[in-house]
Design an enzyme around this catalytic site. Structure first.
Site, mmCIF file in Angstrom:
data_model
loop_
_atom_site.group_PDB
_atom_site.id
_atom_site.type_symbol
_atom_site.label_atom_id
_atom_site.label_comp_id
_atom_site.label_asym_id
_atom_site.label_seq_id
_atom_site.Cartn_x
_atom_site.Cartn_y
_atom_site.Cartn_z
ATOM 1 N N ILE A 440 0.815 -1.218 0.000
ATOM 2 C CA ILE A 440 0.000 0.000 0.000
ATOM 3 C C ILE A 440 0.850 1.270 0.000
ATOM 4 C CG2 ILE A 440 -1.970 1.135 1.153
ATOM 5 C CD1 ILE A 440 -2.561 -1.602 -0.154
ATOM 6 N N GLY A 441 2.146 1.143 0.152
ATOM 7 C CA GLY A 441 2.978 2.341 0.013
ATOM 8 C C GLY A 441 4.158 2.379 0.951
ATOM 9 N N SER A 442 3.882 2.420 2.256
ATOM 10 C CA SER A 442 5.004 2.575 3.176
ATOM 11 C C SER A 442 5.590 1.225 3.555
ATOM 12 C CB SER A 442 4.559 3.324 4.431
ATOM 13 O OG SER A 442 3.492 2.652 5.039
ATOM 14 N N TYR A 521 -6.987 9.828 20.128
ATOM 15 C CA TYR A 521 -7.585 8.835 21.026
ATOM 16 C C TYR A 521 -6.587 8.502 22.115
ATOM 17 C CZ TYR A 521 -4.794 5.382 18.503
ATOM 18 O OH TYR A 521 -3.751 4.694 17.932
ATOM 19 N N ASP A 608 -4.316 8.054 -2.233
ATOM 20 C CA ASP A 608 -4.983 7.538 -1.030
ATOM 21 C C ASP A 608 -6.101 8.480 -0.575
ATOM 22 O OD1 ASP A 608 -3.189 5.390 -0.819
ATOM 23 O OD2 ASP A 608 -1.751 6.574 0.345
ATOM 24 N N HIS A 704 -1.800 -4.194 11.548
ATOM 25 C CA HIS A 704 -1.693 -3.558 12.863
ATOM 26 C C HIS A 704 -1.023 -4.455 13.891
ATOM 27 C CE1 HIS A 704 -4.925 -1.156 10.987
ATOM 28 N NE2 HIS A 704 -4.223 -0.198 11.536
HETATM 29 N N1 GLN Z 1 0.241 5.052 1.395
HETATM 30 C C1 GLN Z 1 0.039 5.144 2.795
HETATM 31 C C2 GLN Z 1 0.949 4.136 3.511
HETATM 32 O O1 GLN Z 1 1.153 3.093 3.007
HETATM 33 C C3 GLN Z 1 -1.400 4.859 3.168
HETATM 34 C C4 GLN Z 1 -1.667 5.051 4.637
HETATM 35 C C5 GLN Z 1 -3.122 5.018 5.006
HETATM 36 O O2 GLN Z 1 -3.948 4.537 4.272
HETATM 37 N N2 GLN Z 1 -3.481 5.487 6.159
HETATM 38 O O3 GLN Z 1 1.431 4.378 4.579
HETATM 39 ZN ZN ZN Z 2 -4.857 2.402 4.848
#
Ligand code: GLN
Ligand code: ZN
Length: 764
Positions: A440-442, A521, A608, A704
């Site tokens: 997803i990217g990071s 939070y 995103d 997570h």
């Molecule tokens: N591209 C971002 C990542 O991979 C997406 C983070 C997110 O969706 N909160 O960190």
């Molecule tokens: Zn995400």
């Protein structure tokens, strides 16, 4: 005399002392007594700030170690047995519900936490049993804190969450079927007992929050108000100020006659100033109106002239005795104090007001309407000057941006061809296999990355040294992706501190605070960037890193951007132009970035938009549709400038799209990656029902947790997804970015993920 009041004050302290104390306590580095003492010190400091500027109604019980709704859960003994059965100390039981407990042989996950209305604050959801009973704590927190303030010579107005909202914001526990609102009769005696105790302690008035009144309410929730408050009015109770915020209550007017015996109603006149006159028409003959004219959700200085006019309108109808000047909501959503901002441009700092400053604002407004404008002439003049400076500043108004916005056409929102034609081109251009794998990217933000970024920020290393370091990190993640045999690569985002701040820092129209923390939070705080003016992009923001990554990769490189709605929602927006205009400005800046990425050889680009859903207006209907229309348009404007052969991705950290699926479909993204591993694959059914034609990567594992999903587990997930999605529609990816993970588990998890994808690729 017109009273001034504050609905709640931020809890963290000017230096996030509460965060530090909580975290030290959790890590066994601070004793329980020291934690309690620190909290006491903070409460006193916050009351004193308000007392010193002369606020008439200062809130108490607005403090919470973790969350104020959680305080009520514990105080009413609505504690599920899985927490109560261990005999933990009250504060530990409380934290166990808020954040889970894994210690000394006890292992319970936390209660569910969800967003507080449309804010970025999260509350702990009350969770009820079918045979739920309630019992007031023997030493109730609101009474304790009222007495604590009284002892310090400060008479406060305790703040409570009202019984209807407390129930309506809750849910039945797992495996239970109770409708929370049906518990009202059980709960009311507990409220009555609490209010009596507050009165006995000396509380004259109590603020009772019923923010659910701004929602569309089910009839049984609406019907609960009258019987509830009939039982809570009388000489043995304090006078009640019933508070609503974040919306108007006009659509729930049929509830108000049942509340006319309460001392006062509070409404949010920042968000919905137009409700003023009609609410006045619904008040009881002696009822007072608390006018929320100082914004509790944003950082802008109150326009005194406008606020005074609003309050004067109320005074004309009701008389001074029946009008209260207030913050629109609790100030929980604003940073502590402007005084600690040393780096803001002076011009801009003049326009802001944080919590400490806002408490003084309610006092000035109340004085202006009580004693006349002359009594606060200097304040009014300084305020008018700040308003004038902001309205005419070049920072606020950029003619180039306005000119560009005036030239936006319908056609700029549309891709050149429909999806099937685009896909045909992308397939040959990108040479993607069936079940393509990506992330997803990071990638893990290691300690080393944070150290180098810090050094660079502090000027301890040069820009070139930092750049070299980032390049080395990119080389590293490319090598790892080669080894993992992923299909579409990412550069890993090592250069980004935060997905919004990073872009904000590269755009004109934004400013940043050094200490503007707001509780998100528990102990977690965020520091939202501030949009002060028209937004534009002086130079490319991410092209260098993506281009470098592509130059050393054998597979397609995915460019990575944060979408316009997420940039807007996770910032403090302007309050002088509509959010749709700010979104369009962000979209135009991102559109240039997308086109520049494509020109630099990046043919897969992900934008995103995880914040799209939280921007949904609280009520369904026209307002919600309006929002979705401009939100979708801003995404399309930012992405539609590319060739058919370039593939646009978007990403969402959830998979509940039922309520607004039409908007997700309207984004026209070639590929969507979404969270799915913790949700039910059934949620994918909406894509089938609505004949969604484009491609989807439902997350196959939870990012997570450090837990490594096995290959067979991932295969099972894919199998479940194939019940809903066609094999040539499916991408294989994790739920979200991997920045919070360690490399070890990341590699192991992705190895299993790629092997699972290969298995299906060979099978189909
Ligand atoms: N591209 C971002 C990542 O991979 C997406 C983070 C997110 O969706 N909160 O960190
Ligand atoms: Zn995400």
């Amino acid at each position: 005399m017109v009273q001034s009041s504050v609905l709640g004050f931020p809890r963290m302290g000017g230096n996030r002392e509460l965060k530090k104390a909580n975290e030290a306590y959790w890590a066994d580095k601070l004793s329980r007594d020291d934690l309690l003492a620190e909290a006491k010190r903070l409460r006193l400091a916050h009351w004193k700030i308000q007392k010193d500027v002369g606020v008439d109604s200062i809130p108490s019980n607005d403090f919470a170690f973790y969350d104020h709704v959680l305080d009520h859960i514990q105080m009413f003994n609505a504690i599920p047995e899985r927490y109560s059965k261990h005999g933990l100390a009250p504060i530990d039981e409380y934290f166990a519900m808020g954040r889970g407990h894994q210690k000394d042989g006890i292992d319970v996950p936390s209660l569910e936490m969800v967003k507080w209305f449309d804010s970025n604050y999260h509350y702990v959801k009350p969770t009820f049993q079918d045979n739920q009973t309630f019992k007031l704590d023997s030493d109730p927190k609101p009474v304790r804190e009222f007495l604590e303030a009284k002892e310090a010579g400060i008479v406060t107005r305790p703040a409570l969450v009202g019984p209807v909202s407390f129930l309506a914001l809750g849910k039945a526990d797992r495996g239970q079927t109770v409708d929370p609102i049906s518990l009202l009769d059980n709960l009311l005696p507990v409220y009555a007992e609490l209010l009596e105790k507050l009165k006995a302690a000396g509380a004259e008035t109590v603020q009772i929050d019923e923010p659910v009144l701004v929602y569309d309410l089910a009839p049984r929730v609406k019907d609960a108000f009258k019987p509830a408050y009939e039982k809570l009015v009388g000489d043995k109770f304090p006078k009640l100020v019933l508070a609503t915020y974040f919306g108007d209550i006009v659509h729930n007017f049929d509830v108000l006659p049942g509340l006319q015996n309460l001392y006062a109603i509070h409404i949010d006149l920042v968000r919905n100033p137009e409700q003023l006159e009609s609410v006045i028409g619904q008040l009881g003959a002696k009822q007072a109106l608390s006018c929320g004219v100082v914004d509790g959700r944003n950082i802008w200085k109150t326009n005194f002239k406008r606020a005074i006019e609003t309050v004067e309108t109320a005074i004309q109808k009701l008389g001074k005795e029946r009008v209260i000047v207030a913050t629109s909501s609790s100030l929980l959503h604003t940073p502590h104090s402007l005084d600690s901002e040393k780096k803001l441009p002076t011009e801009v700092k003049e326009w802001f007001s944080f919590a400490v400053q806002k408490t003084a604002e309610v006092v000035v407004i109340a004085k202006a309407v009580t004693e006349g404008p002359a009594s606060v002439r200097e304040d009014l003049e300084a305020n008018a000057k700040a308003m004038q400076s902001r309205a005419s500043s070049e920072r606020t108004n950029n003619p180039y941006v306005k000119e560009r916005q005036s030239k936006v056409t319908e056609a700029m929102h549309e891709r050149q061809s429909p999806f099937p034609e685009r896909y045909a081109q992308q397939k040959t251009h990108l040479k993607l296999p069936l079940f393509p794998t990506t992330t997803i990217g990071s990638f893990p933000q290691t300690k080393e990355i944070r150290i180098q970024r810090n050094k660079f920020t502090k000027g301890e290393i040069t820009a070139e040294e930092y750049e070299k370091f980032i390049e080395k990190e990119i080389e590293e993640v490319i090598k790892i992706q080669d080894e993992l045999k992923l299909d579409v690569y990412v550069h890993g985002e090592p250069e980004r501190n935060d997905m919004v701040q990073y872009f904000g820092e590269r755009l004109d129209g934004y400013v940043f605070t050094t200490n503007g923390w707001v509780q998100s939070y528990g102990s977690r705080c965020v520091r939202p960037p501030i949009i002060v003016g028209d937004i534009s992009r002086p130079a490319p923001m991410s092209v260098k890193e993506s281009k470098y990554a592509a130059s050393i990769s054998s597979k397609p490189m995915k460019g990575m951007l944060t979408g316009p709605i997420t940039c807007l929602r996770w910032s403090f927006p302007r309050d002088d132009v509509h959010q749709s205009i700010q979104a369009q400005q962000l979209a135009l800046a991102l559109r240039d970035e997308v086109i520049d990425l494509e020109a630099a050889g990046i043919y897969v680009i992900q934008v995103d938009e995880p914040a799209l859903r939280e921007g949904l207006p609280l009520r369904s209907g026209r307002e919600r549709e309006n929002y979705l229309a401009w939100a979708v348009n801003s995404f399309k404007l930012s992405t539609a400038g590319v060739k058919d052969s370039t593939q646009i991705h978007s990403h969402f950290c959830y998979s509940e799209f039922q309520d607004f699926f039409h908007a997700i479909a309207a984004l026209d993204a070639d590929v969507l990656s979404i969270e799915n591993s913790k949700s039910d694959a059934k949620l994918l059914k909406v894509f089938v029902d609505q004949a969604y034609p484009r491609h989807i990567g439902p997350g196959v594992y939870d990012i997570h947790s450090p837990r490594i999903p096995s290959e067979s587990e991932i295969k099972d997930r894919i199998e479940e997804m194939l019940a809903y999605l066609k094999p040539n529609q499916l991408w294989v990816n994790p739920d979200c970015g991997l920045k919070t993970r360690q490399w070890k588990e990341t590699k192991a998890a992705l190895t299993n993920m790629v092997n699972a994808a290969i298995y299906y690729r060979e099978k189909y």
